[in-house]
Design an enzyme around this catalytic site. Sequence first.
Site, PDB file in Angstrom:
ATOM      1  N   HIS A   1      -9.764   2.159  -0.544  1.00  0.00           N
ATOM      2  CA  HIS A   1      -8.312   1.949  -0.497  1.00  0.00           C
ATOM      3  C   HIS A   1      -7.849   1.365  -1.822  1.00  0.00           C
ATOM      4  O   HIS A   1      -8.143   0.219  -2.156  1.00  0.00           O
ATOM      5  CB  HIS A   1      -7.987   1.000   0.654  1.00  0.00           C
ATOM      6  CG  HIS A   1      -6.521   0.876   0.947  1.00  0.00           C
ATOM      7  ND1 HIS A   1      -5.543   1.373   0.115  1.00  0.00           N
ATOM      8  CD2 HIS A   1      -5.871   0.299   1.994  1.00  0.00           C
ATOM      9  CE1 HIS A   1      -4.347   1.114   0.639  1.00  0.00           C
ATOM     10  NE2 HIS A   1      -4.531   0.462   1.774  1.00  0.00           N
TER      11      HIS A   1
ATOM     12  N   CYS B   1       0.804  -1.221   0.000  1.00  0.00           N
ATOM     13  CA  CYS B   1       0.000   0.000   0.000  1.00  0.00           C
ATOM     14  C   CYS B   1       0.839   1.275   0.000  1.00  0.00           C
ATOM     15  O   CYS B   1       0.295   2.378  -0.083  1.00  0.00           O
ATOM     16  CB  CYS B   1      -0.939   0.010   1.203  1.00  0.00           C
ATOM     17  SG  CYS B   1      -1.786  -1.549   1.455  1.00  0.00           S
TER      18      CYS B   1
ATOM     19  N   HIS C   1      -2.777   8.081   5.666  1.00  0.00           N
ATOM     20  CA  HIS C   1      -3.011   6.755   5.090  1.00  0.00           C
ATOM     21  C   HIS C   1      -4.442   6.342   5.414  1.00  0.00           C
ATOM     22  O   HIS C   1      -5.144   5.836   4.553  1.00  0.00           O
ATOM     23  CB  HIS C   1      -1.993   5.762   5.653  1.00  0.00           C
ATOM     24  CG  HIS C   1      -2.033   4.427   4.997  1.00  0.00           C
ATOM     25  ND1 HIS C   1      -1.926   4.267   3.636  1.00  0.00           N
ATOM     26  CD2 HIS C   1      -2.187   3.175   5.512  1.00  0.00           C
ATOM     27  CE1 HIS C   1      -1.998   2.980   3.330  1.00  0.00           C
ATOM     28  NE2 HIS C   1      -2.167   2.295   4.459  1.00  0.00           N
TER      29      HIS C   1
END
Length: 413
Positions: A340, A164, A303
């Site tokens: 995401h 990620c 994030h």
Amino acid sequence: MPDFPKIVVTGVGLVTPIGNSAPETWQAMLEGRSGTGPTTAFDATDCDVKVTAEVKNFVPEDLMDRRTARRSGRHTQMAVVAGMEAVANANLQVNDGNRDSIGVIIASSGALQLIAEQELVAETRGVGRVDPLTVPRVGQYSAAVRVGRLLEVRGPNSSVNSACASGGDAIGQALNLLRLGYADCMIAGGAEAMIGRVVVSSLAGLGALTKTWNHKPEEASRPFDMHRSGFVLGEGSGILVLETEEFARRRGAPILCELAGAAWSFDATDDTAPDVDGQALAMQRVLKLSGITIDDVDYINAHGTSTQLNDKTETAAIKKVFGERAYGVAVSSTKSMTGHLAAAAGAVEASVGVLAIRDQIIPPTINLKTPDPECDLDYVPLVARKARVGAIMSNSFGLGGQNSCLVFKKYGS
């Protein structure tokens, strides 16, 4: 620090669950629109997770020639659209005089679901029926290769995958290539399209995806909210055009902001659980390498995945780095709207930071209705906010502990 050339941002391209271009995505963010919804990419009837953040109304053949679309995986198709938008936005004209000094680096996990589909073809119809274009479509490298080939540029061309953190990682690596003289211009970012039965089921089994908001899919991604229960898997692409200041000024490019620094760290602790010290280290390093202080940062694009552990850990890491100043910095998670995007997340969120500087406005964290006492910073809840945005930090923390942080600042500041 060495006397590196200044690196500037001149173009932005976006394909996301809330818009198929940068203007569409940005407007939707400022309006606080959700891009999460019931899964349509596959039949999720028997799945615990029925919510994803899919790109809507994306017809590749309407946006590129049929042959290019056919030979490209979905992640590559999105990278092409976002990349070409960024190049057009930057008024970048590729010619014989500059093509050798323009490069491409695009992070991706590749079209993972295609492997599962072709495995089924091999088992049920025979290996002779496997699509010979599977590898070019699936490959993590394919997005960078396709964009580079379409532009006919001959500078550095590569892909990175650090989970990620990948999108931010790619932009940071592009910064280094430009500073060290390997290129004058880099088209950099991320592209991801891995919404499929196997990937969603795997992440659901890992406990990473929300299973409790199937009844209200638009509210499923809720970073920093007390009732968050996991992230929503998304797809899309974010691409920036980065140039040395000299190259940009020589061609009269529109300069949006400066990419002041990039930094990395590794948690070295756990396969899945994030670590406060590891995340804080990346933030501390990027501040030092960018030549700014905690007082200079006006906005942190977090994030902010909407998992219980990540949001508490990131909040604690920000406090460790910023101290009391943490309570005076606006922090928001645009994953509340896009979901995401895994390897593309950092690139999309870096692009958001660039637009926040350009327009002096901070996008919100939507669905933040019940604050978590352990997440007590200013997360810009529900509504976008006009503000002075001189410098921003963009955090990307990867599953497995790979951390990437970027700092952008207003050009000329």
